[in-house]
Design a protein around this motif. Structure first.
Motif, mmCIF file in Angstrom:
data_model
loop_
_atom_site.group_PDB
_atom_site.id
_atom_site.type_symbol
_atom_site.label_atom_id
_atom_site.label_comp_id
_atom_site.label_asym_id
_atom_site.label_seq_id
_atom_site.Cartn_x
_atom_site.Cartn_y
_atom_site.Cartn_z
ATOM 1 N N LEU A 34 0.818 -1.210 0.000
ATOM 2 C CA LEU A 34 0.000 0.000 0.000
ATOM 3 C C LEU A 34 0.851 1.259 0.000
ATOM 4 C CD1 LEU A 34 -2.770 -1.020 2.578
ATOM 5 C CD2 LEU A 34 -2.927 -1.009 0.074
ATOM 6 N N VAL A 84 -5.473 3.928 -3.672
ATOM 7 C CA VAL A 84 -5.179 3.420 -2.332
ATOM 8 C C VAL A 84 -6.445 2.881 -1.685
ATOM 9 C CG1 VAL A 84 -4.447 4.042 -0.006
ATOM 10 C CG2 VAL A 84 -3.181 4.905 -1.979
ATOM 11 N N ARG A 99 -7.715 -0.282 -3.403
ATOM 12 C CA ARG A 99 -6.934 -1.473 -3.104
ATOM 13 C C ARG A 99 -7.232 -1.966 -1.686
ATOM 14 N NH1 ARG A 99 -5.462 -5.882 -5.400
ATOM 15 N NH2 ARG A 99 -3.754 -6.907 -4.344
ATOM 16 N N ARG A 100 -7.377 -1.049 -0.743
ATOM 17 C CA ARG A 100 -7.679 -1.456 0.626
ATOM 18 C C ARG A 100 -9.058 -2.092 0.705
ATOM 19 N NH1 ARG A 100 -5.098 4.133 2.868
ATOM 20 N NH2 ARG A 100 -2.953 3.386 3.095
#
Length: 267
Positions: free
Chosen positions: A201, A215, A218-219
């Motif tokens: 990350l 970000v 993706r989290r």
């Protein structure tokens, strides 16, 4: 005599500078090689569609246990009730139980084996917290903020050398051959097996809106992998769809048979 020496020294200096400039934007060292993965992976280093007869799992702890010497967080991605409220913990590998990005996806059975434990997702397995890939081995060694800037520098260098060279079919180097990528799990950090999720990350910066969105996206994907993938795996197991491709073919054949009014059993 002194003039000739001065000219020779100047030419030598210019040659040194030109040589230094010619390698400034290219020739980065090969990536750091590692010999093991982070886990948790029930198949270990095994890869491919066919599962090997003998497997060496890479799992630090499973079924609710915690690895020796590791202090778990009060809440992690497998036990949280509000993933976004835990943003301060996203940079701690223990929040993901030290699983690699690929492992977090495969825990629920994406690779046809699961280690979610008896009470999923609470009992999901742990990877190895002492394993990671150095961030400095991932980021670019060049002084450019964008790929375009790097490209322009390489183009300027080519022009200083009298290029760029325009090839025709007749003068193109012979690059014919059979190419295939190296598929070992430790071959590249891009495969997501050799690094911790916080390291992964950290490569996505929030300096611009698009990067910030990447970000969060993706989290969110990691949250889905940890909390809902195992349910999909259970659904697959309940319907005995051990081969997703075959099951799609079977469903297509059944629909075709139904449209034609056939009573033939489709196997």
């Amino acid at each position: 005599m002194h003039v000739r020496v001065a000219i020779a020294a100047a030419l030598l200096l210019c040659g040194t500078i030109a040589s230094a400039q010619s390698v400034r934007y290219r020739g980065a060292p090969d990536p750091l090689e590692v010999d093991t993965i982070v886990g948790a992976d029930p198949r270990g280093h095994d890869r491919g569609v066919v599962i090997a007869a003998v497997l060496v799992p890479v799992i630090a702890a499973a079924n609710g246990a915690v690895p020796f010497g590791i202090e778990p967080l009060p809440v992690d991605i497998f036990t949280t009730v509000d993933f976004y409220a835990d943003s301060e913990l996203w940079h701690d590998p223990r929040y993901f139980r030290c699983n690699s990005p690929t492992a977090l996806e495969s825990l629920g059975g994406a690779t046809r084996m699961t280690v979610m434990g008896d009470d999923p997702p609470r009992t999901a397995a742990w990877g190895y917290c002492d394993r990671d890939y150095p961030r400095e081995e991932i980021v670019s060694p060049y002084p450019f903020d964008t790929a375009k800037a790097h490209y322009e520098a390489l183009k300027s260098e080519a022009r200083r050398r009298g290029g760029p060279i325009i090839y025709s079919q007749a003068t193109l180097p012979d690059w014919n051959g059979r190419y295939e990528r190296q598929r070992e799990k430790v071959q590249s950090w891009l495969y997501g097996n050799v690094l911790q999720i916080p390291t992964y990350l950290s490569l996505l910066t929030g300096r611009i809106h698009a990067a910030h969105f990447a970000v969060r996206r993706r989290r969110h994907e990691h949250r889905h992998d940890a909390r809902t993938n195992f349910r999909c795996a259970l659904l697959v197991a309940a319907h005995d769809y051990t081969n997703p491709y075959r099951s799609r073919v079977q469903r297509r054949r059944r629909r075709t048979a139904a449209r034609r009014g056939s009573t033939t059993v489709v196997r």
